[in-house]
Design a protein around this motif. Sequence first.
Motif, mmCIF file in Angstrom:
data_model
loop_
_atom_site.group_PDB
_atom_site.id
_atom_site.type_symbol
_atom_site.label_atom_id
_atom_site.label_comp_id
_atom_site.label_asym_id
_atom_site.label_seq_id
_atom_site.Cartn_x
_atom_site.Cartn_y
_atom_site.Cartn_z
ATOM 1 N N ILE A 286 -6.999 -1.215 13.637
ATOM 2 C CA ILE A 286 -7.008 -2.667 13.464
ATOM 3 C C ILE A 286 -6.940 -3.274 14.859
ATOM 4 C CG2 ILE A 286 -5.819 -4.667 12.513
ATOM 5 C CD1 ILE A 286 -4.847 -2.768 10.248
ATOM 6 N N ALA B 124 -0.797 -0.634 5.330
ATOM 7 C CA ALA B 124 -1.912 0.154 5.858
ATOM 8 C C ALA B 124 -1.969 -0.018 7.365
ATOM 9 C CB ALA B 124 -3.220 -0.325 5.227
ATOM 10 N N THR C 128 -7.929 -1.520 0.950
ATOM 11 C CA THR C 128 -6.766 -0.741 0.507
ATOM 12 C C THR C 128 -5.914 -1.445 -0.540
ATOM 13 O OG1 THR C 128 -5.310 -1.620 2.229
ATOM 14 C CG2 THR C 128 -6.607 0.371 2.769
ATOM 15 N N ASP D 227 -10.989 -6.670 11.225
ATOM 16 C CA ASP D 227 -10.477 -5.345 10.851
ATOM 17 C C ASP D 227 -9.313 -5.481 9.874
ATOM 18 O OD1 ASP D 227 -12.273 -4.259 12.726
ATOM 19 O OD2 ASP D 227 -10.735 -4.188 14.296
ATOM 20 N N CYS E 261 -9.348 -4.135 6.072
ATOM 21 C CA CYS E 261 -8.338 -3.143 5.692
ATOM 22 C C CYS E 261 -7.593 -3.580 4.436
ATOM 23 C CB CYS E 261 -7.376 -2.924 6.850
ATOM 24 S SG CYS E 261 -6.070 -1.732 6.491
ATOM 25 N N ILE F 230 -0.178 -4.961 6.694
ATOM 26 C CA ILE F 230 -0.759 -4.050 7.680
ATOM 27 C C ILE F 230 0.218 -3.831 8.827
ATOM 28 C CG2 ILE F 230 -3.187 -4.555 7.200
ATOM 29 C CD1 ILE F 230 -3.100 -6.469 9.627
#
Length: 118
Positions: free
Chosen positions: A11, A7, A24, A16, A20, A29
């Motif tokens: 960010i 994802a 998700t 964050d 995330c 990330i």
Amino acid sequence: VKIPVFANGDIKARADAIACLEETKADGIMIGRGALGNPQIFSEILGSKPKYSKFEALLTMLKIMQKNYSEHYAICQMRAHLVHFLKNENNGAKAKIELLKIESTKKLKDAIIDFFSN
């Protein structure tokens, strides 16, 4: 799905990244704009102490640019990064105007040292 899913998007800090991943359920990330001018974000997300300060990161980046590129190209690249590094710094807007006018890597190094020393 049977492949890793990553994802990304907005960010800019550890919170964050955690939010995330929780939202998700992604495998990992990716960080894009959140790293511009903020190389410490990776250490922050991992919960470790950053290896370099912004000041040290800029000087290291300048040294690498000087070693690998022409003076003109190094200055152009550094200008692009300086805009992000000085964002939200005290007197950053004023310094940006002056730093973006500099034409030599030696003068740029001196100006960076001067800015972060004050």
